[in-house]
Design an enzyme around this catalytic site. Structure first.
Site, PDB file in Angstrom:
ATOM      1  N   ASP A   1      33.416  14.915 -31.321  1.00 52.61           N
ATOM      2  CA  ASP A   1      32.210  15.495 -32.193  1.00 52.61           C
ATOM      3  C   ASP A   1      32.187  16.249 -30.669  1.00 52.61           C
ATOM      4  OD1 ASP A   1      29.442  15.384 -33.011  1.00 52.61           O
ATOM      5  OD2 ASP A   1      29.811  13.742 -33.494  1.00 52.61           O
ATOM      6  N   VAL A   2      31.804  17.632 -30.058  1.00 57.38           N
ATOM      7  CA  VAL A   2      30.841  17.668 -29.666  1.00 57.38           C
ATOM      8  C   VAL A   2      29.456  17.385 -29.544  1.00 57.38           C
ATOM      9  CG1 VAL A   2      32.370  19.771 -28.942  1.00 57.38           C
ATOM     10  CG2 VAL A   2      30.387  19.943 -30.786  1.00 57.38           C
ATOM     11  N   ASN A  49      33.652  26.749 -28.157  1.00 59.75           N
ATOM     12  CA  ASN A  49      33.649  27.694 -29.642  1.00 59.75           C
ATOM     13  C   ASN A  49      33.254  27.199 -30.720  1.00 59.75           C
ATOM     14  OD1 ASN A  49      34.872  29.563 -31.482  1.00 59.75           O
ATOM     15  ND2 ASN A  49      36.035  27.928 -32.284  1.00 59.75           N
ATOM     16  N   TYR A  78      21.006  28.399 -37.124  1.00 60.05           N
ATOM     17  CA  TYR A  78      22.078  28.950 -36.804  1.00 60.05           C
ATOM     18  C   TYR A  78      21.091  30.423 -35.781  1.00 60.05           C
ATOM     19  CZ  TYR A  78      26.227  31.710 -36.482  1.00 60.05           C
ATOM     20  OH  TYR A  78      27.648  32.276 -35.718  1.00 60.05           O
ATOM     21  N   LYS A 127      21.840  30.209 -31.387  1.00 56.87           N
ATOM     22  CA  LYS A 127      23.356  31.660 -31.157  1.00 56.87           C
ATOM     23  C   LYS A 127      22.032  31.941 -30.244  1.00 56.87           C
ATOM     24  CE  LYS A 127      26.518  30.402 -33.004  1.00 56.87           C
ATOM     25  NZ  LYS A 127      28.087  29.520 -31.998  1.00 56.87           N
TER      26      LYS A 127
END
Length: 273
Positions: A68-69, A95, A161, A165
């Site tokens: 779980d990043v 990623n 999102y 980013k």
């Protein structure tokens, strides 16, 4: 300079987060086909086991580490597992990422935090756990973070999102400068996909607006998206050259970057892409 270090000069393992599907799985398969041992990380153990079977059936070396990043301890355990299995990590691909749809004022707080914790914190945790260990090795290596054309432009209805980013793009740029100063043997790249056919819109949190928008974007990817395998080919071509910007669709990047540059230099309000 650190950002100019070519991947073709490096030997060692490749660690890929978000390796259970889409771009991450394709990069992992291509890395293995190039002879690199791979460490597959994803929140879904089932998905990375399936990717690993494809790699090992073809004669490759794949280690799966459910991760779980968003959890720094989980990413630290990933680094421990990678270095316990392999002498060195030559390629880290931050990623893992999730998509979210909806107007900013309509997003539940938990959904906002989910996107930020996976997309931003996940990349930070990867840097924090791996870069010092990679920097302790004088041999060349590379860190690549998957950003997005969403980190260059702006779209209504995709705010969480896009915010994430933009932040990850800035993180990659900062890491480039800091590695150049401190660990010049570590090259740094930002991988900037546009339309790539993945399952990213399959896992969007459901709502009346989000469901309609997700259907639209799934159609866009089916009709206009390149395959994940083609994106992985472009990824390695750019990494081998030592590029900082690795774009799946250079024309889309150029259009969005040009609009962004005009907006900033002329102090214009945002407009619709």
């Amino acid at each position: 300079m650190g950002g100019e270090q070519c991947l073709s000069d490096a030997t060692g393992a490749a660690v890929v987060t978000g390796a259970g599907s889409g771009i991450g799985a394709a990069i992992a398969r291509r890395a293995a086909a190039r002879g690199m041992p791979v460490v597959l990380a994803d929140v879904s153990a089932e998905r990375i086991e399936a990717v690993a079977r494809v790699i090992t059936d073809a004669g490759g070396d794949a280690l799966t580490v459910p991760t779980d990043v968003a959890d720094p301890g989980s990413v630290e355990s990933l680094a421990d597992a990678a270095y316990a299995r392999h002498d060195r990590v030559a390629l880290l691909i931050n990623n893992a990422g999730v998509e979210s749809l909806g107007r900013l004022w309509e997003l539940p707080v938990d959904e906002w935090r989910r996107v930020m914790s996976v997309n931003i914190d996940g990349a930070f945790h990867g840097i924090r756990s791996f870069v010092p260990r990679m920097g302790a090795d004088s041999r060349p290596s590379r860190v690549v973070t998957t950003t997005s054309v969403g980190g260059i432009g702006t779209l209504a209805g995709m705010g969480s999102y896009g915010v994430s980013k933009h932040a990850v793009q800035q993180m990659a740029e900062t890491l480039y400068l800091e590695c150049a100063e401190t660990f010049p043997q570590i090259g740094v790249s930002a991988f900037v996909p546009a339309h790539v056919t993945t399952r990213i819109f399959e896992d969007v949190a459901s709502s009346a607006h989000a469901d309609e928008a997700a259907d639209h974007w799934r159609t866009q990817l089916r009709e206009k998206g390149m395959t994940a395998d083609e994106a992985a080919r472009i990824f390695f071509e750019g990494a081998d050259r030592g590029d900082f910007w690795i774009c799946t669709h250079p024309d889309v990047y150029a259009r969005l970057a040009g609009r962004r540059a005009t907006l900033l230099t002329e102090a214009l309000p945002p407009d619709f892409e």
